[in-house]
Design a protein around this motif. Sequence first.
Motif, PDB file in Angstrom:
ATOM      1  N   LEU A  66       0.831  -1.194   0.000  1.00  0.00           N
ATOM      2  CA  LEU A  66       0.000   0.000   0.000  1.00  0.00           C
ATOM      3  C   LEU A  66       0.873   1.255   0.000  1.00  0.00           C
ATOM      4  O   LEU A  66       2.055   1.211   0.341  1.00  0.00           O
ATOM      5  CB  LEU A  66      -0.920   0.027   1.231  1.00  0.00           C
ATOM      6  CG  LEU A  66      -1.897  -1.141   1.405  1.00  0.00           C
ATOM      7  CD1 LEU A  66      -2.790  -0.884   2.618  1.00  0.00           C
ATOM      8  CD2 LEU A  66      -2.749  -1.339   0.158  1.00  0.00           C
ATOM      9  N   TRP A  67       0.276   2.349  -0.377  1.00  0.00           N
ATOM     10  CA  TRP A  67       0.949   3.647  -0.302  1.00  0.00           C
ATOM     11  C   TRP A  67       0.455   4.357   0.958  1.00  0.00           C
ATOM     12  O   TRP A  67      -0.715   4.663   1.093  1.00  0.00           O
ATOM     13  CB  TRP A  67       0.643   4.481  -1.543  1.00  0.00           C
ATOM     14  CG  TRP A  67       1.212   5.874  -1.510  1.00  0.00           C
ATOM     15  CD1 TRP A  67       0.525   7.036  -1.397  1.00  0.00           C
ATOM     16  CD2 TRP A  67       2.599   6.236  -1.615  1.00  0.00           C
ATOM     17  NE1 TRP A  67       1.382   8.104  -1.408  1.00  0.00           N
ATOM     18  CE2 TRP A  67       2.672   7.639  -1.551  1.00  0.00           C
ATOM     19  CE3 TRP A  67       3.785   5.504  -1.755  1.00  0.00           C
ATOM     20  CZ2 TRP A  67       3.882   8.337  -1.611  1.00  0.00           C
ATOM     21  CZ3 TRP A  67       4.982   6.190  -1.827  1.00  0.00           C
ATOM     22  CH2 TRP A  67       5.038   7.590  -1.749  1.00  0.00           C
ATOM     23  N   HIS A  69      -0.292   3.351   3.906  1.00  0.00           N
ATOM     24  CA  HIS A  69      -1.375   2.660   4.616  1.00  0.00           C
ATOM     25  C   HIS A  69      -2.765   2.977   4.058  1.00  0.00           C
ATOM     26  O   HIS A  69      -3.767   2.721   4.715  1.00  0.00           O
ATOM     27  CB  HIS A  69      -1.355   2.975   6.115  1.00  0.00           C
ATOM     28  CG  HIS A  69      -0.207   2.376   6.850  1.00  0.00           C
ATOM     29  ND1 HIS A  69       0.001   1.018   6.954  1.00  0.00           N
ATOM     30  CD2 HIS A  69       0.819   2.969   7.506  1.00  0.00           C
ATOM     31  CE1 HIS A  69       1.101   0.803   7.649  1.00  0.00           C
ATOM     32  NE2 HIS A  69       1.617   1.970   7.986  1.00  0.00           N
ATOM     33  N   SER A 146       3.236  -1.202   3.849  1.00  0.00           N
ATOM     34  CA  SER A 146       3.152   0.027   3.079  1.00  0.00           C
ATOM     35  C   SER A 146       4.516   0.658   2.853  1.00  0.00           C
ATOM     36  O   SER A 146       5.379   0.623   3.736  1.00  0.00           O
ATOM     37  CB  SER A 146       2.276   1.057   3.805  1.00  0.00           C
ATOM     38  OG  SER A 146       0.932   0.669   3.836  1.00  0.00           O
TER      39      SER A 146
END
Length: 231
Positions: A66-67, A69, A146
């Motif tokens: 993920l980016w 979170h 992330s």
Amino acid sequence: MERKEAATKHRAFDLSLKAKPDNAGHFSGYASVWDVVDSYREKVAPGAFVASLAETAAKGRTLPILWQHRTDEPIGQWDVLKEDQHGLYGEGTLWLDEAPYARLAKRGMGAGAITGLSVGYYVKDSSFDETTRIRTLKQVDLVEASIVTTPANDEARVDTVKAKLAAGETITEREFERLLKDRGFSRSDAAAIADGGFKAWAAGAGQPHQATNAGLGDLAKALAGFSLPKL
């Protein structure tokens, strides 16, 4: 006895890259290193991820990258996640053609400007050393990892806020706002309550029932069941 904490926790690391992202978005490195005590006085023990990784593999799933979170901003997938003698080793692929933030992550990781990794997990088993005051995470459920611009991001500091409260220390208005968001308030509601009610809450030594401002009713209800993580 096995114990699983209800809230998802975030733990930040410096992503130790073995291979920077190539033109296809492939990279590798360590997401966690064993027995390193972090700023929360916690460390991860070897074997902590084994059961979770095995369960994920058995379901035929891969964990997302993920980016920051953001669950609505997946930027890739972890092709390999495994424990070795050094830590949790990972090989990932960034979705460069589909996810704009994947391209940003690639550029930043390649330049050495983005070096943070923060994992989202549930604690299933841990121990606490009363002498050293260090908590050891013995088993966790890993749910995502992330890429973050700075390892110590704000959301990862929620546990620090709780630790301050447990020690009777003063927290800031911004930390109070993060605590509200951790309890389920929206970003806007948390900001509004923190702006209007922080002083009243702090004057009550952190006891919501002592606040007299009628606008703090929802806050009192939300924090009525608040309890610190058991160590």
